[in-house]
Design a protein around this motif. Structure first.
Motif, short mmCIF file in Angstrom:
data_model
loop_
_atom_site.label_atom_id
_atom_site.label_comp_id
_atom_site.label_asym_id
_atom_site.label_seq_id
_atom_site.Cartn_x
_atom_site.Cartn_y
_atom_site.Cartn_z
N ARG A 108 -59.28 16.60 -6.11
CA ARG A 108 -58.30 16.63 -7.21
C ARG A 108 -57.08 17.45 -6.83
O ARG A 108 -55.95 17.10 -7.20
N VAL A 109 -57.28 18.54 -6.10
CA VAL A 109 -56.15 19.37 -5.66
C VAL A 109 -55.21 18.53 -4.78
O VAL A 109 -53.99 18.56 -4.93
N ARG A 110 -55.79 17.78 -3.85
CA ARG A 110 -54.97 16.97 -2.94
C ARG A 110 -54.28 15.83 -3.68
O ARG A 110 -53.08 15.58 -3.48
N ILE A 149 -51.48 19.45 -2.62
CA ILE A 149 -51.73 20.62 -1.77
C ILE A 149 -52.87 20.28 -0.82
O ILE A 149 -53.96 19.90 -1.26
N GLU A 150 -52.65 20.45 0.46
CA GLU A 150 -53.67 20.10 1.45
C GLU A 150 -54.68 21.23 1.62
O GLU A 150 -54.71 21.93 2.63
N GLU A 189 -50.18 29.19 -3.69
CA GLU A 189 -50.80 27.89 -3.92
C GLU A 189 -52.09 28.05 -4.72
O GLU A 189 -52.40 27.22 -5.58
N GLY A 190 -52.84 29.12 -4.45
CA GLY A 190 -54.05 29.37 -5.22
C GLY A 190 -53.75 29.61 -6.69
O GLY A 190 -54.48 29.12 -7.57
N LYS A 191 -52.66 30.32 -6.98
CA LYS A 191 -52.27 30.56 -8.37
C LYS A 191 -51.89 29.25 -9.05
O LYS A 191 -52.23 29.02 -10.22
N ARG A 192 -51.18 28.40 -8.32
CA ARG A 192 -50.81 27.11 -8.90
C ARG A 192 -52.04 26.26 -9.18
O ARG A 192 -52.16 25.63 -10.24
N ILE A 193 -52.97 26.22 -8.24
CA ILE A 193 -54.22 25.46 -8.43
C ILE A 193 -54.97 25.97 -9.65
O ILE A 193 -55.47 25.20 -10.47
#
Length: 240
Positions: free
Chosen positions: A26-28, A33-34, A133-137
């Motif tokens: 789902r993240v990808r 985001i890879e 990127e972790g915060k965005r996820i």
């Protein structure tokens, strides 16, 4: 003694973490985001703290013998870059925690007591992403910020710290004041009350509620409770 026991449950090494695989996909697909591997863990905070033997028994029972493993405190595991913790905010109903409490009390053959509680949260161990990127996820995919709290950290400081034993307990002991809402208003004012209080009630519905409370003003039960011909804010919200 610590105020809470922290138990962490995760997939055994060598086994597929299906929830983590689904999150990575789902993240990808949704965020572009890879991300590399995603491993997930379930965390249980038990209050009051259990004895060492009790905590180990609960961890073993919750993990089971085959696919998952449990630990008191924190599980050891492979390296990762960012950890995301998601759990309910104070006061939000946690149905998994309620079931977990019943299971713990059954396993230990004792009650956790009137002040006892179980709180749950989820960990996501992400590889191949930055802290931003972790915060965005976390904010866009893993949590509902209205009812859940989020914590995001890089792996090094998280692993160097002691396991978090804090719980989202409601500590405000104030008794909120009871507000009586007069509905003896003109039609446009009744509509405004519904709109301003986000009741989503029509004028006909507001007038029906007003008429009901007019008739109920002399009800012995309401009089004994110190209530009159106007609904309280709680009554009005429940009706809405």
């Amino acid at each position: 003694m610590a105020e809470a026991t922290r138990i962490e449950i995760g997939t055994r090494e060598g086994q597929t973490d299906s929830r983590g695989v689904a999150v990575a996909r789902r993240v990808r697909e949704l965020l572009g985001i890879e991300v590399g591997e995603v491993r997930t863990r379930d965390v249980y905070h038990v209050v009051p703290a259990l004895s060492g033997d009790e905590a180990r028994r609960v961890a073993e029972e919750f993990a089971g013998p085959v696919l998952r493993r449990g630990a008191v405190g924190r599980l050891e595991g492979r390296s990762f870059d960012v950890v995301v913790s998601v759990g309910y905010k104070p006061g939000v109903t946690d149905p998994v925690a309620k079931s977990a409490r019943v299971a713990i009390e059954d396993l230990l053959s004792r009650s956790l007591g009137d002040d006892g509680a179980v709180y749950t949260s989820r960990l996501y161990l992400l590889t191949g992403v930055s802290l931003e990127e972790g915060k965005r996820i976390a904010n866009e995919l893993l949590a509902n910020q209205v009812i859940e709290r989020i914590a995001v950290s890089e792996s090094a400081p998280w692993l160097a710290s002691e396991p978090d034993l804090s719980v989202p307990k409601v500590v405000d002991s104030r008794v909120p004041p009871v507000e009586r809402v007069s509905l003896e208003l003109e039609a446009n004012e009744l509509v405004a009350v519904s709109r301003d209080r986000l009741l989503a009630l029509s004028l006909d519905e507001m007038e029906t509620i007003r008429d009901f409370y007019r008739k109920a003003a002399g009800d012995p039960g309401r009089v004994a409770a110190g209530l009159g011909g106007a609904p309280t804010d709680v009554e009005l919200e429940c009706l809405a």
